[in-house]
Scaffold this motif. Structure first.
Motif, mmCIF file in Angstrom:
data_model
loop_
_atom_site.group_PDB
_atom_site.id
_atom_site.type_symbol
_atom_site.label_atom_id
_atom_site.label_comp_id
_atom_site.label_asym_id
_atom_site.label_seq_id
_atom_site.Cartn_x
_atom_site.Cartn_y
_atom_site.Cartn_z
ATOM 1 N N ASN A 62 0.859 -1.186 0.000
ATOM 2 C CA ASN A 62 0.000 0.000 0.000
ATOM 3 C C ASN A 62 0.893 1.233 0.000
ATOM 4 O OD1 ASN A 62 -1.568 2.256 1.033
ATOM 5 N ND2 ASN A 62 -3.158 0.786 1.598
ATOM 6 N N MET A 63 0.918 1.957 -1.113
ATOM 7 C CA MET A 63 1.857 3.070 -1.237
ATOM 8 C C MET A 63 1.543 4.227 -0.295
ATOM 9 S SD MET A 63 4.082 1.845 -3.192
ATOM 10 C CE MET A 63 3.648 0.148 -2.719
ATOM 11 N N ASP A 64 0.293 4.393 0.074
ATOM 12 C CA ASP A 64 -0.039 5.418 1.065
ATOM 13 C C ASP A 64 0.546 5.048 2.433
ATOM 14 O OD1 ASP A 64 -1.429 6.972 -0.760
ATOM 15 O OD2 ASP A 64 -3.374 6.056 -0.293
ATOM 16 N N GLU A 65 0.479 3.772 2.774
ATOM 17 C CA GLU A 65 1.038 3.328 4.046
ATOM 18 C C GLU A 65 2.563 3.389 4.025
ATOM 19 O OE1 GLU A 65 -0.588 -0.253 5.705
ATOM 20 O OE2 GLU A 65 -2.638 0.262 5.115
ATOM 21 N N VAL A 66 3.163 3.113 2.879
ATOM 22 C CA VAL A 66 4.615 3.245 2.747
ATOM 23 C C VAL A 66 5.031 4.699 2.959
ATOM 24 C CG1 VAL A 66 6.539 3.125 1.104
ATOM 25 C CG2 VAL A 66 4.919 1.229 1.275
ATOM 26 N N ALA A 67 4.271 5.626 2.373
ATOM 27 C CA ALA A 67 4.572 7.049 2.551
ATOM 28 C C ALA A 67 4.415 7.458 4.013
ATOM 29 C CB ALA A 67 3.663 7.889 1.660
ATOM 30 N N ALA A 68 3.387 6.939 4.676
ATOM 31 C CA ALA A 68 3.168 7.272 6.086
ATOM 32 C C ALA A 68 4.293 6.708 6.955
ATOM 33 C CB ALA A 68 1.821 6.717 6.542
ATOM 34 N N ALA A 87 9.712 -8.298 2.592
ATOM 35 C CA ALA A 87 9.575 -8.756 1.211
ATOM 36 C C ALA A 87 8.440 -9.762 1.115
ATOM 37 C CB ALA A 87 10.862 -9.384 0.706
ATOM 38 N N LYS A 88 7.961 -9.954 -0.098
ATOM 39 C CA LYS A 88 6.966 -10.987 -0.374
ATOM 40 C C LYS A 88 7.611 -12.037 -1.265
ATOM 41 C CE LYS A 88 2.449 -11.801 -2.539
ATOM 42 N NZ LYS A 88 2.899 -12.851 -3.468
ATOM 43 N N PHE A 89 7.371 -13.293 -0.952
ATOM 44 C CA PHE A 89 7.909 -14.389 -1.760
ATOM 45 C C PHE A 89 6.795 -14.949 -2.633
ATOM 46 C CE2 PHE A 89 8.813 -18.876 -2.498
ATOM 47 C CZ PHE A 89 10.083 -18.797 -3.040
ATOM 48 N N THR A 90 7.079 -15.111 -3.907
ATOM 49 C CA THR A 90 6.099 -15.707 -4.810
ATOM 50 C C THR A 90 6.741 -16.863 -5.564
ATOM 51 O OG1 THR A 90 4.515 -15.271 -6.595
ATOM 52 C CG2 THR A 90 6.601 -14.075 -6.680
ATOM 53 N N TYR A 91 5.998 -17.952 -5.715
ATOM 54 C CA TYR A 91 6.538 -19.189 -6.273
ATOM 55 C C TYR A 91 5.501 -19.800 -7.199
ATOM 56 C CZ TYR A 91 8.022 -24.126 -6.296
ATOM 57 O OH TYR A 91 8.391 -25.387 -6.669
ATOM 58 N N GLY A 92 5.941 -20.236 -8.363
ATOM 59 C CA GLY A 92 5.023 -20.909 -9.280
ATOM 60 C C GLY A 92 5.433 -20.706 -10.728
ATOM 61 N N ALA A 100 -2.577 -11.550 -10.723
ATOM 62 C CA ALA A 100 -2.904 -10.806 -9.492
ATOM 63 C C ALA A 100 -1.790 -10.952 -8.459
ATOM 64 C CB ALA A 100 -4.237 -11.282 -8.920
ATOM 65 N N ASP A 101 -1.281 -12.167 -8.307
ATOM 66 C CA ASP A 101 -0.184 -12.407 -7.363
ATOM 67 C C ASP A 101 1.069 -11.663 -7.796
ATOM 68 O OD1 ASP A 101 1.209 -13.814 -5.158
ATOM 69 O OD2 ASP A 101 2.225 -14.848 -6.789
ATOM 70 N N TRP A 102 1.353 -11.662 -9.096
ATOM 71 C CA TRP A 102 2.533 -10.947 -9.597
ATOM 72 C C TRP A 102 2.417 -9.457 -9.332
ATOM 73 C CZ3 TRP A 102 2.959 -13.415 -15.153
ATOM 74 C CH2 TRP A 102 3.361 -14.752 -15.020
ATOM 75 N N ASP A 103 1.246 -8.887 -9.603
ATOM 76 C CA ASP A 103 1.061 -7.456 -9.380
ATOM 77 C C ASP A 103 1.263 -7.102 -7.905
ATOM 78 O OD1 ASP A 103 0.564 -7.049 -12.059
ATOM 79 O OD2 ASP A 103 -1.622 -6.954 -11.846
ATOM 80 N N GLN A 104 0.740 -7.952 -7.026
ATOM 81 C CA GLN A 104 0.929 -7.719 -5.594
ATOM 82 C C GLN A 104 2.410 -7.813 -5.226
ATOM 83 O OE1 GLN A 104 -0.548 -10.757 -2.841
ATOM 84 N NE2 GLN A 104 -1.394 -9.139 -1.546
ATOM 85 N N SER A 105 3.108 -8.763 -5.809
ATOM 86 C CA SER A 105 4.530 -8.923 -5.539
ATOM 87 C C SER A 105 5.326 -7.721 -6.039
ATOM 88 C CB SER A 105 5.060 -10.196 -6.200
ATOM 89 O OG SER A 105 4.429 -11.339 -5.653
ATOM 90 N N ILE A 106 4.976 -7.214 -7.199
ATOM 91 C CA ILE A 106 5.651 -6.028 -7.731
ATOM 92 C C ILE A 106 5.497 -4.858 -6.773
ATOM 93 C CG2 ILE A 106 5.563 -4.300 -9.570
ATOM 94 C CD1 ILE A 106 4.839 -6.659 -11.479
#
Length: 232
Positions: A62-68, A87-92, A100-106
């Protein structure tokens, strides 16, 4: 005056270990994570080690939370280091089903790293402080079923290396840390001997060294591997 470090992902693992290690030298620890109860445990350990601290919960995606988070960390008298462990780990496999998972990971891995760094740059520059990014071998290797994770770590490492060239004349240090198997809760120990892994204190010691050097020198990159193979 005590030095201050913002440590993301401080609720466990390398982040918690680094918080306690820096606290042993009297640092003020700004502990970030998602779980307040775990962060409170970290702060108790920080105080027991001889440091001070406070906590802030935020979602890296959440970029707003990152800014806060950044505004909170930069609001004190000084900010001497960011140790970015979250960090977030994604596997597959590569598949349209995983968009959707990739976008969240990005968002959680790359966009959060870039934005948090930029938000904090004025404060870190003012103190001639340090950035430390926990990365790993996926920043230069390609592993099966890790395509997006490898892509994000490659990008994170490239960002950090270029950042150093941008800020080195300002006295700001930038360090990439590539740990092998570290004995933390997140590591799958199936078929492995935890006693042979890198211990949390080992890697915390190296991070503490990187952020504590005189700014006539910078450890730009370090790779830690277990001395002996942890595989049974």
């Amino acid at each position: 005056m005590a030095k201050t470090a913002l440590i993301t992902g401080a609720s466990s693992g390398i982040g918690r270990g680094t918080a306690v290690r820096l606290a042993s030298e009297g640092w003020n620890i700004l502990a970030h994570g998602r779980r307040q109860d775990a962060l409170e445990e970290t702060l108790a350990m920080v105080r027991e080690a001889g440091g001070t601290g406070a906590l802030f919960t935020a979602e890296m995606g959440n970029m707003d939370e990152v800014a806060a988070l950044a505004a909170w960390a930069a609001s004190g008298n000084s900010l001497d280091a960011l140790v970015h462990c979250a960090a977030k780990f994604t596997y597959g496999t590569v598949s349209t089903d995983r968009f959707a998972d990739w976008d969240q990971s990005i968002d959680q891995v790359l966009r959060a790293t870039i934005r948090l760094t930029a938000h904090l740059l004025p404060a870190i520059t003012k103190s001639q402080g340090a950035y430390v990014y926990i990365c790993g071998p996926t920043s230069w290797l390609g592993w099966k079923n890790h395509a997006i994770h490898c892509a994000l770590r490659h990008a994170q490492a490239g960002f950090a290396k270029a950042l150093f060239e941008d800020v080195r004349e300002d006295g700001v240090r930038v360090t990439l840390v590539h740990p092998g198997f570290v004995n933390t809760e997140a590591v799958n120990d199936a078929g492995k001997d935890r006693s042979l892994m890198i211990q949390r204190g080992d890697i915390s010691e190296m991070i503490a060294t990187a952020v504590s050097l005189p700014n006539t020198a910078c450890v730009t990159e370090m790779t830690l591997r277990p001395q002996r193979s942890p595989y049974c």
